[in-house]
Design a protein around this motif. Sequence first.
Motif, PDB file in Angstrom:
ATOM      1  N   GLY A   1     130.092 -21.816 118.436  1.00 50.51           N
ATOM      2  CA  GLY A   1     131.461 -21.593 118.899  1.00 50.51           C
ATOM      3  C   GLY A   1     131.634 -20.211 119.477  1.00 50.51           C
ATOM      4  N   GLN A   2     132.507 -20.116 120.465  1.00 50.99           N
ATOM      5  CA  GLN A   2     132.718 -18.838 121.137  1.00 50.99           C
ATOM      6  C   GLN A   2     133.395 -17.823 120.231  1.00 50.99           C
ATOM      7  OE1 GLN A   2     131.990 -17.203 123.574  1.00 50.99           O
ATOM      8  NE2 GLN A   2     133.644 -15.849 124.201  1.00 50.99           N
ATOM      9  N   VAL A   3     134.357 -18.298 119.421  1.00 55.18           N
ATOM     10  CA  VAL A   3     135.120 -17.338 118.632  1.00 55.18           C
ATOM     11  C   VAL A   3     134.317 -16.732 117.488  1.00 55.18           C
ATOM     12  CG1 VAL A   3     137.371 -18.319 119.166  1.00 55.18           C
ATOM     13  CG2 VAL A   3     136.104 -19.188 117.242  1.00 55.18           C
ATOM     14  N   SER A   4     133.108 -17.256 117.269  1.00 52.51           N
ATOM     15  CA  SER A   4     132.307 -16.710 116.173  1.00 52.51           C
ATOM     16  C   SER A   4     131.497 -15.486 116.588  1.00 52.51           C
ATOM     17  CB  SER A   4     131.324 -17.756 115.677  1.00 52.51           C
ATOM     18  OG  SER A   4     131.993 -18.905 115.285  1.00 52.51           O
ATOM     19  N   ARG A   5     131.542 -15.151 117.849  1.00 52.18           N
ATOM     20  CA  ARG A   5     130.700 -14.055 118.339  1.00 52.18           C
ATOM     21  C   ARG A   5     130.886 -12.779 117.501  1.00 52.18           C
ATOM     22  NH1 ARG A   5     126.195 -12.047 120.827  1.00 52.18           N
ATOM     23  NH2 ARG A   5     126.615 -10.089 121.836  1.00 52.18           N
ATOM     24  N   ALA A   6     132.146 -12.482 117.162  1.00 53.04           N
ATOM     25  CA  ALA A   6     132.407 -11.248 116.409  1.00 53.04           C
ATOM     26  C   ALA A   6     131.756 -11.279 115.038  1.00 53.04           C
ATOM     27  CB  ALA A   6     133.903 -11.034 116.255  1.00 53.04           C
TER      28      ALA A   6
END
Lengths: 103, 331
Positions: free
Chosen positions: A52-57
């Motif tokens: 998922g993109q939002v997990s990058r952080a």
Amino acid sequence: MEMKDAKRVEITIEAPMETRLTDALDGAGVTGYTILPVMGGSGRSGRWSREGQVSRAGGMIQIICIIRPDRLDALLEAAFGVVERHIGVVTVTDCSVLRAERF
Amino acid sequence: MVLVDTILSLAAQNLLSPIILFFALGLAAALVRSDLSVPEAAAKTLSIYLLFAIGFKGGVSVSDHGVDATLVLSLIVGLILSFLLPFAAFGLLRVMTRLDALDAAAVAGHYGSISIVTFAAATSVLQSQGIASEGYLVAVAAVMEAPAILSALWLAARFSTQAANEGRAQDSKGLFREILFNGSIVLLVGSFVIGFLSGPQGLSEIESFIVAPFKGVLCLFLLDMGLVAGRGLRSSAHYLRPGLILFGIVMPIIGSFAGLVAASMIGLSTGGTVLLMTLSASASYIAVPAAMRVALPEANPSIYLTMSLGITFPFNLTIGIPLYLSLAQVI
């Protein structure tokens, strides 16, 4: 075939810190390393995943570096300045390499 | 009473929209430990598409309607809101929860910044209701991404212990360049400028790519967000004390009121007011968490990511947006 002793340094660190760590390694003259994506895992701060993109952080990456033993201290000093306060793991293991002139 | 009926009716309509249902599907799938997942590269592509489409359409709208003083005022108001909201959030967190100053500052930073997907969902609700809005609110969204991070860092430096502050300056080096030029902001602003320059003619050339498929792509992105939120809730539920959950609901309402007052002062339309309220109410889950990992690594990421994604995002999506729409229509 002739093998030479070397050190394999594996640094697992938060994805947002990637550039800072590679900049520090470059600054210490360590120009050979490999950056790997890490699927996910679990540690003191809980579970994490790179899906998922939002997990990058919250994601992690791994930087692997094979160097001559006499250059280990310089590498660790440079890396420590970046990883000291952050979530991650630094390990050093002995290894052997072919074509020692490349390290 | 009429206001409550309107809010409930809008919320009921909203709950049955595909974007909400896909978010719910992702959330449920994660909670039952399904192996459903959106690969990182696919999720990134969806995110790039959404930013590109939102920015471009905003730019075209400004090109169509022209630039006026309200645009400049909106940008300034957005900047001020993003700077100030973390202070309100920090104060509220210190009163309502037992978070230490560092965690409170990190969480507060998220509530001053924005969620572009919440913004997209609000735009979608406005469209379904036939309510027009100012296209330049996209630029306001871009402006509101970063200032909250500065406020959070200041709060952390001012209120957390000296030991935790050591080394922070070193890590913050280069942070502001990364924040200002992070991929999301560059793509959103760049697409906005391209949309502005190419105008309605440019839009007609790529309309079939960025208008019709938009809601479908948004549904897939929300499926991913539901999965991430569900995983976060599953693994970090023990951090969510009642005070924190309450904060995750109260803070967006306070933020939306600040947005409502600001929108009334500068004379935004009803649609524009709803969007500014939504921006002020939303919490970041991409730009700010990444900045917090770099600058405040001692702050617990499980708390701020779960708060932002697991509490405030679903609240805004289901109840918040209908509430903001009803309030804007009444006032």
